[in-house]
Design an enzyme around this catalytic site. Structure first.
Site, PDB file in Angstrom:
ATOM      1  N   CYS A  44       0.837  -1.201   0.000  1.00 41.52           N
ATOM      2  CA  CYS A  44       0.000   0.000   0.000  1.00 41.52           C
ATOM      3  C   CYS A  44       0.878   1.258   0.000  1.00 41.52           C
ATOM      4  O   CYS A  44       1.480   1.603  -0.999  1.00 41.52           O
ATOM      5  CB  CYS A  44      -0.986  -0.040   1.156  1.00 41.52           C
ATOM      6  SG  CYS A  44      -2.347   1.146   0.974  1.00 41.52           S
ATOM      7  N   HIS A  65      -3.548  -4.922   0.660  1.00 43.07           N
ATOM      8  CA  HIS A  65      -2.991  -5.351   1.953  1.00 43.07           C
ATOM      9  C   HIS A  65      -3.008  -6.878   2.049  1.00 43.07           C
ATOM     10  O   HIS A  65      -3.929  -7.469   2.620  1.00 43.07           O
ATOM     11  CB  HIS A  65      -3.794  -4.738   3.104  1.00 43.07           C
ATOM     12  CG  HIS A  65      -3.486  -3.309   3.361  1.00 43.07           C
ATOM     13  ND1 HIS A  65      -2.518  -2.897   4.253  1.00 43.07           N
ATOM     14  CD2 HIS A  65      -4.000  -2.176   2.824  1.00 43.07           C
ATOM     15  CE1 HIS A  65      -2.451  -1.582   4.260  1.00 43.07           C
ATOM     16  NE2 HIS A  65      -3.344  -1.113   3.403  1.00 43.07           N
ATOM     17  N   GLU A 116      -1.404  -8.742   3.954  1.00 41.94           N
ATOM     18  CA  GLU A 116      -1.285  -9.213   5.346  1.00 41.94           C
ATOM     19  C   GLU A 116      -2.629  -9.384   6.031  1.00 41.94           C
ATOM     20  O   GLU A 116      -2.709 -10.017   7.098  1.00 41.94           O
ATOM     21  CB  GLU A 116      -0.391  -8.259   6.152  1.00 41.94           C
ATOM     22  CG  GLU A 116      -1.066  -7.022   6.708  1.00 41.94           C
ATOM     23  CD  GLU A 116      -1.327  -5.933   5.672  1.00 41.94           C
ATOM     24  OE1 GLU A 116      -1.868  -4.881   6.039  1.00 41.94           O
ATOM     25  OE2 GLU A 116      -0.977  -6.132   4.494  1.00 41.94           O
TER      26      GLU A 116
END
Length: 267
Positions: free
Chosen positions: A124, A223, A225
């Site tokens: 990001c 994202h 994660e």
């Protein structure tokens, strides 16, 4: 007693971080270095050893950044607040977030110096840092052009977008040609010198960039994660381990064939 097998050295992956006030137990609003644990969890699951890299100050010393990178095999530039527009020569948009001067200065320096040294994954904001470090420009408020808020639907909310990696890209090799991702950003990359676009969403927003000149130097606008797909982190750790092995092999012998001491005592 039989000799113990030498431990396999796990690639050391630096993970950048915030400097923010935090509270725990009896302590309130203490200045702390923070990183969402999902980043480090994915690095561990991928076989890497995560090391949190704090901001190096508002005017970081390049020598200090070089020392940090010399101890790392790979780097994750995590998400966060908008990169200050002065970093790419523009006035701030009315909806620009308050800048984090220390993170901007530190991470742009690290991204610049890491470009030719170790594998990097930008997430990001991290992708935007990579572009700015290369002399690129950001689009400061995507809804002005695309007319919707699906990339950032609200505070602490992720939008779900379909991303299509470019055929033949390193990203497509890792993730395939079609996937759903979680995103939270109102800015995007508009210019990206020395990089190539690696993915788009259906509204034309650039979702990933990659360096054509390195085995792994990838930025993604979403994202990873926050989901369950760890393939980007696995690819980063694999590239970091492979590059480190190559460095050790190249440094193991000098020009006359004699082993170099640094090869034995490296880190």
């Amino acid at each position: 007693m039989p000799a113990r097998e030498p431990a396999v050295r796990r690639p050391v992956i630096g993970v950048t971080s915030y400097r923010e006030p935090a509270s725990w137990g009896q302590w309130t609003s203490v200045s702390a270095v923070l990183v969402p644990s999902r980043y480090t969890d994915f690095v561990v699951s991928a076989g890497g050893l995560p090391v949190v890299v704090p901001p190096l100050g508002d005017e970081p010393d390049p020598a200090a950044a070089e020392q940090v990178l010399s101890r790392l095999d790979g780097l994750v530039l995590i998400g966060g607040a908008d990169v200050e527009s002065s970093r790419y020569g523009e006035e701030p948009h009315l909806l620009a977030q308050s800048p984090r001067v220390d993170r901007d200065a530190s991470e742009i320096l690290l991204a610049t110096m890491a470009r030719d040294t170790i594998p990097v994954l930008g997430v990001c904001r991290g992708m935007q840092v990579m572009a700015v470090a290369a002399g690129g420009v950001l689009e400061q408020h995507l809804p002005d052009r695309i007319g919707h808020l699906e990339h950032s639907p609200g505070p602490a909310k992720y939008g779900v977008r379909v991303v299509e990696p470019r055929a033949g890209s390193r990203l497509a090799e890792i993730l395939g040609d079609h996937l759903e991702v979680n995103c939270h950003h109102h800015q995007g990359v508009a210019a990206y010198p020395t990089y190539e676009v690696a993915a788009w969403s259906s509204d034309g927003v650039i979702e990933a960039i990659e360096s054509p000149d390195s085995a792994f130097h990838i930025g993604v606008q979403w994202h990873p994660e926050t989901g369950t797909d760890g393939r980007l982190f696995e690819a980063l750790v694999a590239a970091a381990g492979g590059q480190r092995a190559g460095r050790r092999a190249a440094g193991a012998q000098g020009s006359d064939g004699v082993e170099v001491a640094r090869g034995n005592a490296e880190r």
